[in-house]
Design a protein around this motif. Structure first.
Motif, PDB file in Angstrom:
ATOM      1  N   TRP A 104     -19.186 -12.827 -29.704  1.00  0.00           N
ATOM      2  CA  TRP A 104     -20.383 -13.667 -29.589  1.00  0.00           C
ATOM      3  C   TRP A 104     -20.366 -14.541 -28.343  1.00  0.00           C
ATOM      4  O   TRP A 104     -21.421 -14.934 -27.829  1.00  0.00           O
ATOM      5  CB  TRP A 104     -20.514 -14.525 -30.838  1.00  0.00           C
ATOM      6  N   VAL A 105     -19.189 -14.855 -27.817  1.00  0.00           N
ATOM      7  CA  VAL A 105     -19.117 -15.739 -26.653  1.00  0.00           C
ATOM      8  C   VAL A 105     -19.890 -15.165 -25.470  1.00  0.00           C
ATOM      9  O   VAL A 105     -20.456 -15.896 -24.660  1.00  0.00           O
ATOM     10  CB  VAL A 105     -17.644 -16.036 -26.269  1.00  0.00           C
ATOM     11  N   TRP A 106     -19.970 -13.827 -25.372  1.00  0.00           N
ATOM     12  CA  TRP A 106     -20.688 -13.204 -24.248  1.00  0.00           C
ATOM     13  C   TRP A 106     -22.193 -13.391 -24.397  1.00  0.00           C
ATOM     14  O   TRP A 106     -22.906 -13.508 -23.400  1.00  0.00           O
ATOM     15  CB  TRP A 106     -20.304 -11.727 -24.144  1.00  0.00           C
ATOM     16  N   GLU A 107     -22.663 -13.459 -25.635  1.00  0.00           N
ATOM     17  CA  GLU A 107     -24.074 -13.774 -25.870  1.00  0.00           C
ATOM     18  C   GLU A 107     -24.356 -15.251 -25.586  1.00  0.00           C
ATOM     19  O   GLU A 107     -25.455 -15.612 -25.155  1.00  0.00           O
ATOM     20  CB  GLU A 107     -24.449 -13.429 -27.316  1.00  0.00           C
ATOM     21  N   GLU A 108     -23.363 -16.107 -25.814  1.00  0.00           N
ATOM     22  CA  GLU A 108     -23.532 -17.542 -25.567  1.00  0.00           C
ATOM     23  C   GLU A 108     -23.569 -17.882 -24.079  1.00  0.00           C
ATOM     24  O   GLU A 108     -24.113 -18.920 -23.695  1.00  0.00           O
ATOM     25  CB  GLU A 108     -22.404 -18.334 -26.227  1.00  0.00           C
ATOM     26  N   LEU A 109     -22.968 -17.045 -23.230  1.00  0.00           N
ATOM     27  CA  LEU A 109     -22.949 -17.343 -21.803  1.00  0.00           C
ATOM     28  C   LEU A 109     -24.374 -17.367 -21.250  1.00  0.00           C
ATOM     29  O   LEU A 109     -25.220 -16.566 -21.652  1.00  0.00           O
ATOM     30  CB  LEU A 109     -22.128 -16.302 -21.047  1.00  0.00           C
ATOM     31  N   PRO A 110     -24.647 -18.245 -20.303  1.00  0.00           N
ATOM     32  CA  PRO A 110     -26.010 -18.334 -19.756  1.00  0.00           C
ATOM     33  C   PRO A 110     -26.350 -17.230 -18.775  1.00  0.00           C
ATOM     34  O   PRO A 110     -27.520 -17.021 -18.458  1.00  0.00           O
ATOM     35  CB  PRO A 110     -26.008 -19.695 -19.050  1.00  0.00           C
ATOM     36  N   MET A 111     -25.341 -16.507 -18.293  1.00  0.00           N
ATOM     37  CA  MET A 111     -25.569 -15.444 -17.318  1.00  0.00           C
ATOM     38  C   MET A 111     -25.395 -14.077 -17.966  1.00  0.00           C
ATOM     39  O   MET A 111     -24.741 -13.956 -19.010  1.00  0.00           O
ATOM     40  CB  MET A 111     -24.617 -15.597 -16.122  1.00  0.00           C
ATOM     41  N   PRO A 112     -25.960 -13.005 -17.385  1.00  0.00           N
ATOM     42  CA  PRO A 112     -25.818 -11.673 -17.966  1.00  0.00           C
ATOM     43  C   PRO A 112     -24.361 -11.193 -17.971  1.00  0.00           C
ATOM     44  O   PRO A 112     -23.566 -11.556 -17.092  1.00  0.00           O
ATOM     45  CB  PRO A 112     -26.661 -10.788 -17.043  1.00  0.00           C
ATOM     46  N   ALA A 121     -13.558   2.523 -27.467  1.00  0.00           N
ATOM     47  CA  ALA A 121     -14.191   1.279 -27.907  1.00  0.00           C
ATOM     48  C   ALA A 121     -14.308   1.402 -29.420  1.00  0.00           C
ATOM     49  O   ALA A 121     -15.327   1.872 -29.949  1.00  0.00           O
ATOM     50  CB  ALA A 121     -15.549   1.085 -27.246  1.00  0.00           C
ATOM     51  N   LEU A 122     -13.259   1.010 -30.113  1.00  0.00           N
ATOM     52  CA  LEU A 122     -13.149   1.236 -31.548  1.00  0.00           C
ATOM     53  C   LEU A 122     -13.138  -0.083 -32.303  1.00  0.00           C
ATOM     54  O   LEU A 122     -12.487  -1.046 -31.884  1.00  0.00           O
ATOM     55  CB  LEU A 122     -11.861   2.001 -31.879  1.00  0.00           C
ATOM     56  N   GLY A 123     -13.842  -0.142 -33.428  1.00  0.00           N
ATOM     57  CA  GLY A 123     -13.802  -1.323 -34.274  1.00  0.00           C
ATOM     58  C   GLY A 123     -14.169  -2.579 -33.506  1.00  0.00           C
ATOM     59  O   GLY A 123     -15.283  -2.741 -33.022  1.00  0.00           O
ATOM     60  N   GLY A 124     -13.194  -3.480 -33.377  1.00  0.00           N
ATOM     61  CA  GLY A 124     -13.426  -4.708 -32.637  1.00  0.00           C
ATOM     62  C   GLY A 124     -13.792  -4.455 -31.188  1.00  0.00           C
ATOM     63  O   GLY A 124     -14.552  -5.221 -30.587  1.00  0.00           O
ATOM     64  N   GLY A 125     -13.257  -3.380 -30.599  1.00  0.00           N
ATOM     65  CA  GLY A 125     -13.612  -3.044 -29.216  1.00  0.00           C
ATOM     66  C   GLY A 125     -15.069  -2.702 -29.076  1.00  0.00           C
ATOM     67  O   GLY A 125     -15.740  -3.118 -28.122  1.00  0.00           O
ATOM     68  N   LEU A 126     -15.606  -1.928 -30.024  1.00  0.00           N
ATOM     69  CA  LEU A 126     -17.042  -1.629 -30.018  1.00  0.00           C
ATOM     70  C   LEU A 126     -17.842  -2.913 -30.174  1.00  0.00           C
ATOM     71  O   LEU A 126     -18.847  -3.113 -29.488  1.00  0.00           O
ATOM     72  CB  LEU A 126     -17.365  -0.639 -31.137  1.00  0.00           C
ATOM     73  N   GLN A 127     -17.403  -3.790 -31.054  1.00  0.00           N
ATOM     74  CA  GLN A 127     -18.162  -5.011 -31.305  1.00  0.00           C
ATOM     75  C   GLN A 127     -18.141  -5.950 -30.096  1.00  0.00           C
ATOM     76  O   GLN A 127     -19.129  -6.626 -29.815  1.00  0.00           O
ATOM     77  CB  GLN A 127     -17.630  -5.689 -32.568  1.00  0.00           C
ATOM     78  N   ILE A 128     -17.022  -5.988 -29.374  1.00  0.00           N
ATOM     79  CA  ILE A 128     -16.992  -6.776 -28.138  1.00  0.00           C
ATOM     80  C   ILE A 128     -18.000  -6.217 -27.140  1.00  0.00           C
ATOM     81  O   ILE A 128     -18.765  -6.955 -26.514  1.00  0.00           O
ATOM     82  CB  ILE A 128     -15.580  -6.800 -27.530  1.00  0.00           C
ATOM     83  N   ALA A 129     -18.024  -4.883 -26.993  1.00  0.00           N
ATOM     84  CA  ALA A 129     -18.978  -4.260 -26.073  1.00  0.00           C
ATOM     85  C   ALA A 129     -20.411  -4.560 -26.478  1.00  0.00           C
ATOM     86  O   ALA A 129     -21.293  -4.756 -25.623  1.00  0.00           O
ATOM     87  CB  ALA A 129     -18.746  -2.754 -26.017  1.00  0.00           C
ATOM     88  N   MET A 130     -20.678  -4.626 -27.787  1.00  0.00           N
ATOM     89  CA  MET A 130     -22.030  -4.943 -28.262  1.00  0.00           C
ATOM     90  C   MET A 130     -22.457  -6.352 -27.871  1.00  0.00           C
ATOM     91  O   MET A 130     -23.645  -6.653 -27.804  1.00  0.00           O
ATOM     92  CB  MET A 130     -22.101  -4.805 -29.783  1.00  0.00           C
ATOM     93  N   GLY A 131     -21.481  -7.224 -27.610  1.00  0.00           N
ATOM     94  CA  GLY A 131     -21.810  -8.589 -27.210  1.00  0.00           C
ATOM     95  C   GLY A 131     -22.329  -8.701 -25.796  1.00  0.00           C
ATOM     96  O   GLY A 131     -22.884  -9.734 -25.411  1.00  0.00           O
ATOM     97  N   ALA A 132     -22.153  -7.648 -24.994  1.00  0.00           N
ATOM     98  CA  ALA A 132     -22.639  -7.653 -23.617  1.00  0.00           C
ATOM     99  C   ALA A 132     -24.137  -7.364 -23.575  1.00  0.00           C
ATOM    100  O   ALA A 132     -24.682  -6.707 -24.466  1.00  0.00           O
ATOM    101  CB  ALA A 132     -21.885  -6.621 -22.791  1.00  0.00           C
ATOM    102  N   ASP A 133     -24.790  -7.833 -22.518  1.00  0.00           N
ATOM    103  CA  ASP A 133     -26.212  -7.538 -22.328  1.00  0.00           C
ATOM    104  C   ASP A 133     -26.436  -6.061 -22.043  1.00  0.00           C
ATOM    105  O   ASP A 133     -27.444  -5.480 -22.468  1.00  0.00           O
ATOM    106  CB  ASP A 133     -26.768  -8.346 -21.146  1.00  0.00           C
TER     107      ASP A 133
END
Length: 270
Positions: A104-112, A121-133
């Motif tokens: 979620w921290v990547w969604e909180e950042l003000p920049m893309p 990109a498995l499990g948590g890795g997929l979910q981290i990638a989903m946090g990116a724009d």
């Protein structure tokens, strides 16, 4: 900052490199802490216009480390609440626990934020990638909402983010089956923004293009998207935490871990 995650800033672009190549950047407690700290540091970093996430070595992030699965197999959960890097730990004022915050921290950042994804990109890795724009991925990348394979439910913002990124039925099918999806299918399903044989190079090229735009306009646009995107996030994250709490250490969840480690068919109780 931990050397588990290396942040370099050049020409308005912050590269966040997961630096645990020998373990395919799998998430143990130190990795959870280091990723969250790296993201938090960029909220106030001067001159950053775009962020690029990349995994060192052969994979972006292969999900949870087996040290955490070992705790679960013993019925001990993921560690004590005050342990550094305990993914279940929450800080006052947050809507996320640490496991959710690394996404979620990547969604909180003000920049893309752009994720350059390769390998796994498995499990948590997929979910981290989903946090990116934006996600740029190699066609051979392996994706999986892996949690059910281990007797868990996605609790790192996955249910929320998947439902925002792909169709609801697609999110459910991927979650219920925990099946592996190749990069081309991931693109067809909507998990991936763009396919590339050189995802890191293309992510950096896109980052340079975005960094060349008015930073106020780009940040304003992300704020507008966030206003629509983030609705009901806190309630969904709380539900994720409750649901996974019901599974961690339960007989069927321990059996899932043990059966996978022992390479045998599981014996579940209904």
């Amino acid at each position: 900052m931990s050397d588990r995650v290396i942040v370099t800033i050049n020409d308005g672009i912050a590269e966040v490199r997961f630096n645990r190549a020998d373990k395919r950047n799998a998430l143990d407690r130190e990795q959870f802490a280091a990723i969250a700290e790296a993201g938090e540091s960029l909220k106030t970093a001067d001159g950053v216009r775009v962020v690029v996430l990349v995994g060192d070595g052969e994979s972006f992030c292969a999900g949870l480390d087996f040290s955490i699965f070992g705790d679960m197999a013993g019925g001990n959960g993921a560690g004590g609440e005050n342990d550094r890097g305990n993914p279940g730990a929450m800080e006052d004022g947050r809507i996320t626990h640490l496991g959710q915050q690394v996404c979620w921290v990547w969604e909180e950042l003000p920049m893309p934020v752009i994720a350059a994804v390769h390998g796994h990109a498995l499990g948590g890795g997929l979910q981290i990638a989903m946090g990116a724009d934006i996600r740029i991925a190699h066609p051979d990348t392996k994706w999986s909402v892996r949690e059910v394979h281990w007797g868990l439910v996605p609790d790192m913002t996955g249910t929320f983010m998947l439902s925002k990124v792909v169709r609801q039925d697609v999110a459910r099918e991927l979650t219920y089956t925990a099946r592996m999806v190749g990069g081309r299918e991931a693109y067809d399903l909507g998990l991936v923004t763009r396919l590339s044989d050189t995802p890191y190079e293309d992510a950096m090229a896109l980052a340079r293009e975005i960094a060349g735009r008015s930073p106020g306009a780009v940040r304003g646009a992300k704020t507008a998207f966030k206003h629509l995107f983030d609705e009901s996030a806190a309630e969904q994250f709380e539900l994720e935490r409750r649901l996974i709490g019901e599974q961690i250490g339960s007989p069927n969840q321990v059996e899932s871990v043990m059966a996978n480690m022992e390479k045998r068919a599981p014996n579940f109780a209904d």
